[in-house]
Design a protein around this motif. Sequence first.
Motif, PDB file in Angstrom:
ATOM      1  N   LEU A 132       0.814  -1.212   0.000  1.00  0.00           N
ATOM      2  CA  LEU A 132       0.000   0.000   0.000  1.00  0.00           C
ATOM      3  C   LEU A 132       0.847   1.262   0.000  1.00  0.00           C
ATOM      4  CD1 LEU A 132      -2.584  -1.098   2.709  1.00  0.00           C
ATOM      5  CD2 LEU A 132      -3.126  -0.673   0.306  1.00  0.00           C
ATOM      6  N   LEU A 133       2.143   1.135   0.250  1.00  0.00           N
ATOM      7  CA  LEU A 133       2.991   2.307   0.436  1.00  0.00           C
ATOM      8  C   LEU A 133       3.555   2.866  -0.864  1.00  0.00           C
ATOM      9  CD1 LEU A 133       2.715   1.090   3.293  1.00  0.00           C
ATOM     10  CD2 LEU A 133       5.058   1.808   3.725  1.00  0.00           C
ATOM     11  N   SER A 134       3.251   2.220  -1.977  1.00  0.00           N
ATOM     12  CA  SER A 134       3.759   2.706  -3.260  1.00  0.00           C
ATOM     13  C   SER A 134       2.699   2.545  -4.331  1.00  0.00           C
ATOM     14  CB  SER A 134       5.038   1.955  -3.649  1.00  0.00           C
ATOM     15  OG  SER A 134       4.792   0.570  -3.782  1.00  0.00           O
ATOM     16  N   ALA A 135       2.974   3.114  -5.491  1.00  0.00           N
ATOM     17  CA  ALA A 135       2.073   3.024  -6.634  1.00  0.00           C
ATOM     18  C   ALA A 135       2.901   2.784  -7.887  1.00  0.00           C
ATOM     19  CB  ALA A 135       1.241   4.298  -6.763  1.00  0.00           C
ATOM     20  N   ARG A 136       2.220   2.331  -8.935  1.00  0.00           N
ATOM     21  CA  ARG A 136       2.921   1.921 -10.146  1.00  0.00           C
ATOM     22  C   ARG A 136       2.463   2.749 -11.341  1.00  0.00           C
ATOM     23  NH1 ARG A 136       1.939  -3.330  -9.628  1.00  0.00           N
ATOM     24  NH2 ARG A 136       0.585  -3.767 -11.390  1.00  0.00           N
ATOM     25  N   ASP A 137       3.439   3.282 -12.067  1.00  0.00           N
ATOM     26  CA  ASP A 137       3.161   4.043 -13.280  1.00  0.00           C
ATOM     27  C   ASP A 137       2.424   3.142 -14.271  1.00  0.00           C
ATOM     28  OD1 ASP A 137       3.607   5.113 -16.023  1.00  0.00           O
ATOM     29  OD2 ASP A 137       4.910   6.579 -15.027  1.00  0.00           O
ATOM     30  N   PRO A 164       7.255   5.534  -4.346  1.00  0.00           N
ATOM     31  CA  PRO A 164       6.615   5.648  -3.033  1.00  0.00           C
ATOM     32  C   PRO A 164       5.521   6.712  -3.064  1.00  0.00           C
ATOM     33  CG  PRO A 164       8.786   6.662  -2.998  1.00  0.00           C
ATOM     34  CD  PRO A 164       8.672   5.971  -4.318  1.00  0.00           C
ATOM     35  N   LEU A 165       4.483   6.487  -2.294  1.00  0.00           N
ATOM     36  CA  LEU A 165       3.423   7.486  -2.180  1.00  0.00           C
ATOM     37  C   LEU A 165       3.865   8.598  -1.230  1.00  0.00           C
ATOM     38  CD1 LEU A 165       0.223   5.261  -1.918  1.00  0.00           C
ATOM     39  CD2 LEU A 165       0.889   6.691  -3.849  1.00  0.00           C
ATOM     40  N   PRO A 166       3.376   9.818  -1.439  1.00  0.00           N
ATOM     41  CA  PRO A 166       3.672  10.887  -0.483  1.00  0.00           C
ATOM     42  C   PRO A 166       2.915  10.662   0.818  1.00  0.00           C
ATOM     43  CG  PRO A 166       2.081  11.640  -2.102  1.00  0.00           C
ATOM     44  CD  PRO A 166       2.529  10.276  -2.549  1.00  0.00           C
ATOM     45  N   GLU A 167       3.204  11.461   1.815  1.00  0.00           N
ATOM     46  CA  GLU A 167       2.462  11.388   3.064  1.00  0.00           C
ATOM     47  C   GLU A 167       0.966  11.578   2.779  1.00  0.00           C
ATOM     48  OE1 GLU A 167       3.538  10.666   6.202  1.00  0.00           O
ATOM     49  OE2 GLU A 167       5.394  10.165   5.143  1.00  0.00           O
ATOM     50  N   PRO A 168       0.085  10.957   3.575  1.00  0.00           N
ATOM     51  CA  PRO A 168      -1.352  11.025   3.292  1.00  0.00           C
ATOM     52  C   PRO A 168      -1.879  12.443   3.093  1.00  0.00           C
ATOM     53  CG  PRO A 168      -0.947   9.397   4.981  1.00  0.00           C
ATOM     54  CD  PRO A 168       0.371  10.071   4.719  1.00  0.00           C
ATOM     55  N   HIS A 187       2.513  10.364 -15.685  1.00  0.00           N
ATOM     56  CA  HIS A 187       1.477   9.381 -15.989  1.00  0.00           C
ATOM     57  C   HIS A 187       0.674   9.036 -14.734  1.00  0.00           C
ATOM     58  CE1 HIS A 187       4.824   7.977 -18.942  1.00  0.00           C
ATOM     59  NE2 HIS A 187       4.116   8.969 -19.473  1.00  0.00           N
ATOM     60  N   ARG A 188      -0.581   8.684 -14.924  1.00  0.00           N
ATOM     61  CA  ARG A 188      -1.393   8.235 -13.793  1.00  0.00           C
ATOM     62  C   ARG A 188      -0.811   6.943 -13.228  1.00  0.00           C
ATOM     63  NH1 ARG A 188      -7.614   6.867 -14.849  1.00  0.00           N
ATOM     64  NH2 ARG A 188      -6.662   4.917 -15.607  1.00  0.00           N
ATOM     65  N   MET A 189      -0.908   6.781 -11.897  1.00  0.00           N
ATOM     66  CA  MET A 189      -0.418   5.570 -11.242  1.00  0.00           C
ATOM     67  C   MET A 189      -1.577   4.785 -10.643  1.00  0.00           C
ATOM     68  SD  MET A 189       3.232   6.503  -9.456  1.00  0.00           S
ATOM     69  CE  MET A 189       2.611   7.653  -8.219  1.00  0.00           C
ATOM     70  N   ARG A 190      -1.424   3.476 -10.616  1.00  0.00           N
ATOM     71  CA  ARG A 190      -2.386   2.573  -9.983  1.00  0.00           C
ATOM     72  C   ARG A 190      -1.783   2.048  -8.688  1.00  0.00           C
ATOM     73  NH1 ARG A 190      -2.678  -3.501 -11.886  1.00  0.00           N
ATOM     74  NH2 ARG A 190      -2.555  -3.702  -9.635  1.00  0.00           N
ATOM     75  N   PRO A 191      -2.618   1.565  -7.757  1.00  0.00           N
ATOM     76  CA  PRO A 191      -2.064   0.957  -6.543  1.00  0.00           C
ATOM     77  C   PRO A 191      -1.101  -0.183  -6.883  1.00  0.00           C
ATOM     78  CG  PRO A 191      -4.414   1.337  -6.290  1.00  0.00           C
ATOM     79  CD  PRO A 191      -4.096   1.616  -7.727  1.00  0.00           C
ATOM     80  N   ASN A 192      -0.030  -0.277  -6.125  1.00  0.00           N
ATOM     81  CA  ASN A 192       0.982  -1.312  -6.356  1.00  0.00           C
ATOM     82  C   ASN A 192       0.584  -2.587  -5.612  1.00  0.00           C
ATOM     83  OD1 ASN A 192       3.355  -2.526  -7.241  1.00  0.00           O
ATOM     84  ND2 ASN A 192       4.527  -1.783  -5.481  1.00  0.00           N
ATOM     85  N   ILE A 193      -0.568  -3.114  -5.986  1.00  0.00           N
ATOM     86  CA  ILE A 193      -1.195  -4.254  -5.326  1.00  0.00           C
ATOM     87  C   ILE A 193      -1.547  -5.293  -6.384  1.00  0.00           C
ATOM     88  CG2 ILE A 193      -3.215  -5.018  -3.993  1.00  0.00           C
ATOM     89  CD1 ILE A 193      -1.410  -3.263  -2.344  1.00  0.00           C
ATOM     90  N   VAL A 194      -1.430  -6.574  -6.035  1.00  0.00           N
ATOM     91  CA  VAL A 194      -1.886  -7.640  -6.916  1.00  0.00           C
ATOM     92  C   VAL A 194      -3.395  -7.785  -6.731  1.00  0.00           C
ATOM     93  CG1 VAL A 194      -1.721 -10.077  -7.507  1.00  0.00           C
ATOM     94  CG2 VAL A 194       0.327  -8.825  -6.801  1.00  0.00           C
ATOM     95  N   PRO A 233      -6.397  10.219  -8.330  1.00  0.00           N
ATOM     96  CA  PRO A 233      -5.312   9.270  -8.548  1.00  0.00           C
ATOM     97  C   PRO A 233      -3.966   9.986  -8.629  1.00  0.00           C
ATOM     98  CG  PRO A 233      -7.103   8.876 -10.113  1.00  0.00           C
ATOM     99  CD  PRO A 233      -7.369  10.199  -9.460  1.00  0.00           C
ATOM    100  N   PRO A 234      -2.921   9.410  -8.050  1.00  0.00           N
ATOM    101  CA  PRO A 234      -1.611  10.065  -8.076  1.00  0.00           C
ATOM    102  C   PRO A 234      -0.979  10.009  -9.462  1.00  0.00           C
ATOM    103  CG  PRO A 234      -1.434   7.916  -7.053  1.00  0.00           C
ATOM    104  CD  PRO A 234      -2.894   8.133  -7.315  1.00  0.00           C
ATOM    105  N   VAL A 235      -0.040  10.899  -9.685  1.00  0.00           N
ATOM    106  CA  VAL A 235       0.675  10.982 -10.960  1.00  0.00           C
ATOM    107  C   VAL A 235       2.149  10.705 -10.702  1.00  0.00           C
ATOM    108  CG1 VAL A 235       1.322  12.501 -12.869  1.00  0.00           C
ATOM    109  CG2 VAL A 235      -0.989  12.618 -11.906  1.00  0.00           C
ATOM    110  N   SER A 236       2.776   9.930 -11.569  1.00  0.00           N
ATOM    111  CA  SER A 236       4.186   9.581 -11.407  1.00  0.00           C
ATOM    112  C   SER A 236       5.076  10.751 -11.802  1.00  0.00           C
ATOM    113  CB  SER A 236       4.529   8.362 -12.268  1.00  0.00           C
ATOM    114  OG  SER A 236       4.699   8.756 -13.621  1.00  0.00           O
TER     115      SER A 236
END
Length: 246
Positions: free
Chosen positions: A126-131, A139-143, A156-163, A149-152
């Motif tokens: 949960l602590l990072s996101a994927r381009d 890594p994600l910034p502080e909450p 580019h838009r990033m998705r959660p770094n989760i399976v 959605p975050p941007v890399s």
Amino acid sequence: MNLAQARAALRDARRVAVLTGAGVSAESGIPTFRDAQTGHWARFRPEDLASPGAYQRDPEMVWEWYAGRYRDVLRAEPNEAHRLLAWLEREKGKGYFLATQNVDGLHARAGSGALGGRMVELHGTLLSARDEQTGEVFPLPEPGALVTPPVSPNGHRMRPNIVWFGEYLPEEALQAAAEAFAAADVALIVGTSGVVYPAAGLAFETLGEGGVVIEINPEETELSPHLSFSLRDTASRGLVALLAPG
């Protein structure tokens, strides 16, 4: 095998592989994946929030849910089980390998993966996101600074770094785990129900090569009948008992 024999096997083992699940983080107040769906989120099925299809339909909603979970895990602290596994890594050095199904980052915050051994997060974090375009992980910034959605850094838009449901585990991480469990003198299966494959199959990699597999779980699991020894306790109390002298 009894407790004394299990302690001796773990003490003498040169190569130790560990698989952890939600039971390890429960003592830090981290709800399981399904238990995290409370309040507004209770009306959603897991597939509504954690699948490629759900993200394609409504990335803002999916990110709102993950941002809440991200805030929750950062408020949590590693517990005794996380600390004991970090201590075990320090003791075993390069012979130690930890594969976790948890996505909360608490093992790393306790020191795992930085004390001589290796750690892989099989289901992501949960602590990072994927381009979405390059696949790079950031890594994600502080909450308080997180905009969803975050941007890399690439723009580019990033998705959660989760399976997610319908996705495969990272091939490199899974292969490394399979090799470590096959080579292990002792494997520990801690706080996991043993029903989620392919992670649950790692125990059989060790058993198939003649190694010892020790389970710590409050309840019997589908793996229990096949394993060398089971401790019916929480992760932290079970590890205290297993790592005690004698």
